[in-house]
Design an enzyme around this catalytic site. Structure first.
Site, PDB file in Angstrom:
ATOM      1  N   LYS A   1       6.705  23.565  48.487  1.00 28.22           N
ATOM      2  CA  LYS A   1       6.566  22.411  49.379  1.00 28.22           C
ATOM      3  C   LYS A   1       7.653  22.482  50.443  1.00 28.22           C
ATOM      4  CE  LYS A   1       8.051  18.304  49.976  1.00 28.22           C
ATOM      5  NZ  LYS A   1       8.060  18.238  51.452  1.00 28.22           N
TER       6      LYS A   1
ATOM      7  N   GLY B   1      18.279  20.228  48.681  1.00 28.86           N
ATOM      8  CA  GLY B   1      18.145  18.993  49.446  1.00 28.86           C
ATOM      9  C   GLY B   1      19.306  18.069  49.145  1.00 28.86           C
TER      10      GLY B   1
ATOM     11  N   THR C   1      21.670  15.101  47.456  1.00 27.77           N
ATOM     12  CA  THR C   1      22.091  14.780  46.091  1.00 27.77           C
ATOM     13  C   THR C   1      21.236  13.641  45.534  1.00 27.77           C
ATOM     14  OG1 THR C   1      24.310  15.617  46.422  1.00 27.77           O
ATOM     15  CG2 THR C   1      24.065  13.921  44.736  1.00 27.77           C
ATOM     16  N   GLU C   2      20.913  12.688  46.384  1.00 25.68           N
ATOM     17  CA  GLU C   2      20.107  11.544  45.938  1.00 25.68           C
ATOM     18  C   GLU C   2      18.732  11.999  45.423  1.00 25.68           C
ATOM     19  OE1 GLU C   2      19.395   8.989  49.216  1.00 25.68           O
ATOM     20  OE2 GLU C   2      18.221   7.575  48.017  1.00 25.68           O
TER      21      GLU C   2
ATOM     22  N   GLY D   1      17.960  15.015  44.586  1.00 25.14           N
ATOM     23  CA  GLY D   1      18.231  15.909  43.444  1.00 25.14           C
ATOM     24  C   GLY D   1      18.260  15.146  42.126  1.00 25.14           C
TER      25      GLY D   1
ATOM     26  N   GLU E   1      20.467  22.774  44.597  1.00 29.79           N
ATOM     27  CA  GLU E   1      21.472  23.011  45.654  1.00 29.79           C
ATOM     28  C   GLU E   1      21.523  21.744  46.484  1.00 29.79           C
ATOM     29  OE1 GLU E   1      23.350  25.550  45.900  1.00 29.79           O
ATOM     30  OE2 GLU E   1      22.343  27.108  44.745  1.00 29.79           O
TER      31      GLU E   1
ATOM     32  N   CYS F   1      24.672  22.201  54.706  1.00 30.83           N
ATOM     33  CA  CYS F   1      25.277  21.573  53.521  1.00 30.83           C
ATOM     34  C   CYS F   1      26.743  21.943  53.346  1.00 30.83           C
ATOM     35  CB  CYS F   1      24.482  21.975  52.293  1.00 30.83           C
ATOM     36  SG  CYS F   1      24.187  23.741  52.239  1.00 30.83           S
TER      37      CYS F   1
ATOM     38  N   GLU G   1      28.355  12.449  53.318  1.00 32.82           N
ATOM     39  CA  GLU G   1      27.817  13.558  54.102  1.00 32.82           C
ATOM     40  C   GLU G   1      27.068  13.007  55.311  1.00 32.82           C
ATOM     41  OE1 GLU G   1      24.524  15.802  52.378  1.00 32.82           O
ATOM     42  OE2 GLU G   1      25.491  17.641  53.047  1.00 32.82           O
TER      43      GLU G   1
END
Ligand code: NAP
Ligand code: MG
Length: 504
Positions: free
Chosen positions: A202, A255, A257-258, A260, A277, A311, A408
């Site tokens: 995706k 992508g 952290t949220e 993830g 990651e 990132c 970030e």
């Protein structure tokens, strides 16, 4: 400051690109280019102009189900499963050769869809993508197990022959962000193909084009139907369906952290394997004895590469107080001379941000920092006219608890702080939920080793930044992720170890 409107988007595009944009509206499932089950499409736009590039099939849960079934079928198909390792390697190399043959078109698609300068697409993203696939292709023929020095203590009379072998993990869901669409895909696709996995990809909703074109090339190379399936669509629908799917054996995610964390929850249903990651907020430390010119150039590049949408961006700069003013002056000068414009124009050094939401996010962070008392030395605003351009920005007088320092931003915004002692700066550098990368600038080799050892980051660059190579494992400490991509060990995430024990 150069004005974005001074550098225009060239009207010329490769014929191959034009032709691909006309046929980009289908998704690849089981070797067939099909419409989405719902018949819906969504637009992908050029962030340099805001104009539509193409309409793309909008996949959702039903399409993911079809793609997973196709990937499962391909995984069990002897033509792929039992392929001779040398044939597998040869086939992947044929795929790579087609990518090389079409490198200009793929680079142009990447720049059109995600905004980055064409030189970056053509001379960084695509070569690294190719190197990554090339490196892993070689593992097809080198997936070795061990013969074990077996001796079972409670049956000492008997002899056993025991060995391990690596088997592909199965169907891999790959969820990719928009900042390095092909490169971040290749980090997953390389080990997946080499080990005999099959995949459902995706791409990010903002950047599906280069992935769809890559899938055409995989088909042209002769990869069996269903080995690569591509389902463009939205994260909350198509992405979540992959993460939730009971017949997906592993999910490889890059992508935020949220998101993830939501993947971790979704994956618990069938305990699928995960590699993650995630985000970063890298500290970049300029010590008292640094080569100042090199540090200025390096710190500028560390934050503004890929418009700061990277990132591992060196977004928190810490400079020894004795040289702070000199270093900041140099970076501000560089920032003010950076040519910001459409990525397709070779004169542009920095392209637009990916979309309006990202532009708003960066504006909000900088405005928030300003209202909390930070001082903006250069930049600090979006550019007038079409497209999602933001100025290269430097902020000083920041405090460790400000959002611009802690969170970030994912844009061309540097926060810079002076420090007095190494102990203090190491503490500040590590004072973050992230741990993806860090930089050190010093002429003292032993100090470089000492500081590197104390930074909680997956990658530490000394007297350089953003130096990437497929041989070097990449990934994060703390909330920057789980596992490492690149390097030898990534292959392990795409295999299961089977130990076989035979009584002799
Ligand atoms: P994102 O919002 O997390 O999206 C990444 C991917 O996940 C996209 O394909 C997205 O689909 C999909 N997605 C969104 N919600 C989902 C859900 N609920 N379930 C499953 N999939 C979902 O990240 P982004 O904004 O595209 O990228 C920026 C972030 O990626 C930054 O935090 C950056 O640090 C991180 N990043 C990390 C690395 C690394 O190697 N550590 C590299 C690059 C980027 P949509 O496109 O439809 O939203
Ligand atoms: Mg786009």
């Amino acid at each position: 400051m150069s004005d974005a409107t001074e550098i225009n988007e060239p009207t010329e595009r490769l014929e191959a690109t034009q032709s691909f944009l006309q046929r980009a509206g289908k998704m690849l499932i089981g070797g067939q280019w099909v419409d989405s089950a719902s018949g819906k499409k969504f637009k992908t736009i050029n962030p340099a102009t805001g104009d539509q590039l193409a309409e793309v099939a909008e996949g959702d849960k039903e399409d993911v189900n079809r793609a997973v079934a196709a990937a499962r079928g391909a995984f069990e198909n002897p033509a792929w499963r039992n392929m001779m390792p040398t044939d597998r390697e040869r086939l992947i190399r044929r795929f790579i050769a087609l990518i090389e043959d079409n490198i200009d078109e793929l680079s142009e698609l990447e720049t059109l869809d995600c905004g980055k300068p064409i030189g970056a697409s053509r001379y960084v993203d695509l070569p690294l993508t190719i190197d990554t696939l090339y490196y892993y292709a070689g593992f097809s023929t080198k997936l070795e197990g061990d013969v074990l020095p077996h001796g079972c203590s409670y049956t000492p009379e008997d002899r056993y022959f025991a060995y391990t072998q690596r088997e592909p993990v199965g169907v891999v869901g790959m969820i990719i962000p928009w900042n390095f669409p092909l490169l971040l895909l290749s980090m997953k696709l390389g080990p997946a193909l080499a080990t005999g996995c099959t995949c459902v990809i995706k791409p990010a909703e903002d950047t599906p084009l280069s992935t769809l074109r890559l899938a055409e090339l995989a088909q042209e190379a002769g990869l069996p139907d269903g080995v690569i399936n591509v389902v463009p669509g939205y994260g909350e629908t198509a992405g979540a369906a992959i993460a939730n799917h009971p017949d997906v054996d592993k999910c490889a995610f890059t992508g935020s952290t949220e998101v993830g964390k939501s993947i971790v929850n979704a994956a618990s249903g069938n305990l699928k394997r995960l590699s993650l990651e995630l985000g970063g907020k890298a500290p970049n430390l300029v010590l008292e004895d640094a080569d100042i010119e090199a540090a200025i150039a390096g710190a500028t590049m560390a934050i503004y590469t890929n418009q700061g949408e990277i990132c591992c961006a060196g977004s928190r700069l810490y400079v020894h107080r004795s040289i702070f003013d000199q270093v900041i002056e140099g970076i501000v000068d560089n920032a003010s001379k950076t040519k910001v414009g459409p990525g397709l124009n070779p004169a542009s050094e920095m392209g637009p941000l990916i979309n309006q939401a990202q532009l708003d996010r960066v504006c909000n962070y900088v405005d928030g920092g300003r209202s909390e008392g930070a001082e903006i030395l250069v930049g600090g605003g979006q550019k007038s006219g079409k497209g999602f351009f933001y100025e290269p920005t430097v902020m000083v007088n920041t405090k460790p608890d400000m959002r611009v320092v802690k969170e970030e931003i994912f844009g061309p915004v540097l926060t810079a702080m002076p420090f007095d002692s190494l102990d203090d700066v190491i503490k500040d550098a590590n004072d973050t939920i992230y741990g993806l990368s860090a930089g050190i600038w010093t002429r003292d080799v032993s100090k470089a080793h000492q500081v590197a050892a104390q930074l909680n980051a997956g990658t530490v660059w000394v007297n350089c930044f953003h130096i990437f190579d497929v041989t070097q494992p990449f990934g994060g400490y703390k909330q920057s992720g789980w596992g490492r991509e690149w390097g030898r060990s990534a292959v392990e995430h795409y295999t299961e170890v089977k130990s076989v024990c035979i009584k002799m």
